[in-house]
Scaffold this active site. Structure first.
Site, PDB file in Angstrom:
ATOM      1  N   GLY A  39      -8.722  11.107  -5.388  1.00  0.00           N
ATOM      2  CA  GLY A  39      -9.246  10.718  -4.086  1.00  0.00           C
ATOM      3  C   GLY A  39      -8.698  11.598  -2.981  1.00  0.00           C
ATOM      4  NE  ARG A  65      -1.203   1.831   1.565  1.00  0.00           N
ATOM      5  CZ  ARG A  65      -0.144   1.360   2.193  1.00  0.00           C
ATOM      6  NH1 ARG A  65      -0.290   0.456   3.134  1.00  0.00           N
ATOM      7  NH2 ARG A  65       1.073   1.790   1.887  1.00  0.00           N
ATOM      8  CG  ASP A  93      -5.854  -4.326  -2.406  1.00  0.00           C
ATOM      9  OD1 ASP A  93      -5.285  -4.853  -3.373  1.00  0.00           O
ATOM     10  OD2 ASP A  93      -5.249  -3.916  -1.396  1.00  0.00           O
ATOM     11  CG  ASP A 147       3.098  -2.884  -0.736  1.00  0.00           C
ATOM     12  OD1 ASP A 147       2.898  -2.446   0.406  1.00  0.00           O
ATOM     13  OD2 ASP A 147       2.391  -2.581  -1.714  1.00  0.00           O
ATOM     14  NE  ARG A 194       7.084   1.876  -0.140  1.00  0.00           N
ATOM     15  CZ  ARG A 194       5.867   2.391   0.046  1.00  0.00           C
ATOM     16  NH1 ARG A 194       4.877   1.618   0.466  1.00  0.00           N
ATOM     17  NH2 ARG A 194       5.654   3.673  -0.176  1.00  0.00           N
ATOM     18  CG  HIS A 229      -1.015  -1.058  -1.355  1.00  0.00           C
ATOM     19  ND1 HIS A 229       0.346  -1.120  -1.188  1.00  0.00           N
ATOM     20  CD2 HIS A 229      -1.321   0.259  -1.467  1.00  0.00           C
ATOM     21  CE1 HIS A 229       0.839   0.098  -1.201  1.00  0.00           C
ATOM     22  NE2 HIS A 229      -0.144   0.959  -1.360  1.00  0.00           N
TER      23      HIS A 229
END
Length: 314
Positions: A76, A85, A120, A145, A148, A172
């Site tokens: 991508g 995103r 997603d 996530d 993190r 996300h």
């Protein structure tokens, strides 16, 4: 395992390296629109196999995915500094659909892990376009996530991240939801630990949540892309499949009826094993968390509807 990687940008190539270091693959096929790039990565990696377990690594085409146990889709357009995103959606949706058609043609029984952002929404398009089993098609979701957030808490409190148990669910991205109501350290509820600690103010958890949400933006601002940590996260997912560990990971999975949410791919705790997603666990959320989670799902559904509306105009 035979593992296929589609897309050899920084995430794809870092994932290939991490998988090689773990020794999870007997065969690894690398696919990229830039064939020379894939060939270069294959040569570079295979020259390192004297220091790892024996692995056959080569550049290939979609037909070479036949018989793959796991396929990682990392192809991508990369995220630009300051770009969300979801803004990537229009540029990557068509790419994902083309990949889905080819993967379903040559490897319909493989487990597919979508990593490309926005993960997603693109997982949803891959699933719908491919027609493959929803238990075998999922996104990397908020696995990173969650890692993190656990790391931030662990660093602050002086524990190992492996002793911190808290999930980040939802998108996300900007609408992700940390589940503080179920957060624990070593069996002690996190908020109880905070009362015992007396080292920080009442806003520290909100700060951790914001730092988790902004982490990718900060890294992209400094070096142009995130790729090491996500590569390790994907490798952890593959390892869970390889050893049939049945671990609970916050994967982006297709929901049919989950806390009133349906027809969307979004991150929730899921049990992962050798044959894909075995169970989806329904969390007990407080009112604030449930509201935020449903809002996150709404944002994703709106993004899906927007791109479908644009396609219908064409």
């Amino acid at each position: 395992m035979k593992i296929g990687i589609v897309g050899l940008g920084r995430v794809g190539s870092s994932t290939a390296f991490a998988l090689l270091m773990k020794g999870l693959a007997r065969e690894m096929v690398l696919i990229d629109v830039d064939r020379k790039r894939a060939e270069g990565d294959a040569l570079d990696l295979i020259h390192g196999t004297p220091f790892t377990r024996r692995t056959n690594i080569y550049a290939g085409d979609y037909k070479d995915l036949k018989g793959a146990d796991v396929i990682v889709v990392a192809a991508g357009v990369p995220q630009k500094p300051g770009e969300t995103r979801l803004q990537l959606l229009g540029r990557n949706a068509r790419v994902m659909k083309e990949i889905a058609v080819n993967v379903s043609k040559y490897a319909p029984d493989s487990i597919v892990i979508v990593v490309t952002n926005p993960v997603d929404v693109l997982t949803y398009f891959f699933l719908k376009e491919s027609g493959m089993d929803p238990r075998k098609v999922f996104g990397s979701g908020t696995v990173l996530d969650t890692a993190r957030l656990r790391t931030l808490i662990a660093q602050h409190c002086g524990f190992s991240p492996r002793s911190v148990h808290v999930y980040v669910i939802g998108e996300h991205g900007d609408s992700e939801v940390p589940i503080w109501s179920g957060a624990m350290i070593g069996g002690i509820p996190l908020r109880n630990m905070c009362q015992i600690c007396n080292r920080c103010d009442s806003h520290i958890l909100e700060e951790f949540a914001e730092k988790t949400k902004r982490a990718a933006y900060e890294i992209i601002e400094r070096k142009g892309a995130t790729h090491y940590a996500i590569a390790l996260a994907v490798t952890d997912i593959v390892e869970t499949i390889f050893f049939d560990e049945k671990r609970v990971l916050t994967l982006s999975v297709y929901l049919e009826d989950y806390l009133g949410i349906q027809d969307v791919c979004i991150s929730v705790p899921a049990v992962l094993g050798r044959h894909g997603v075995e169970r989806i666990l329904e969390l007990e959320l407080n009112d604030e968390e449930l509201k935020a989670f449903r809002e996150s799902a709404k944002i994703l559904k709106n993004a899906i509807e927007e791109i479908l509306a644009e396609e219908n105009k064409e």
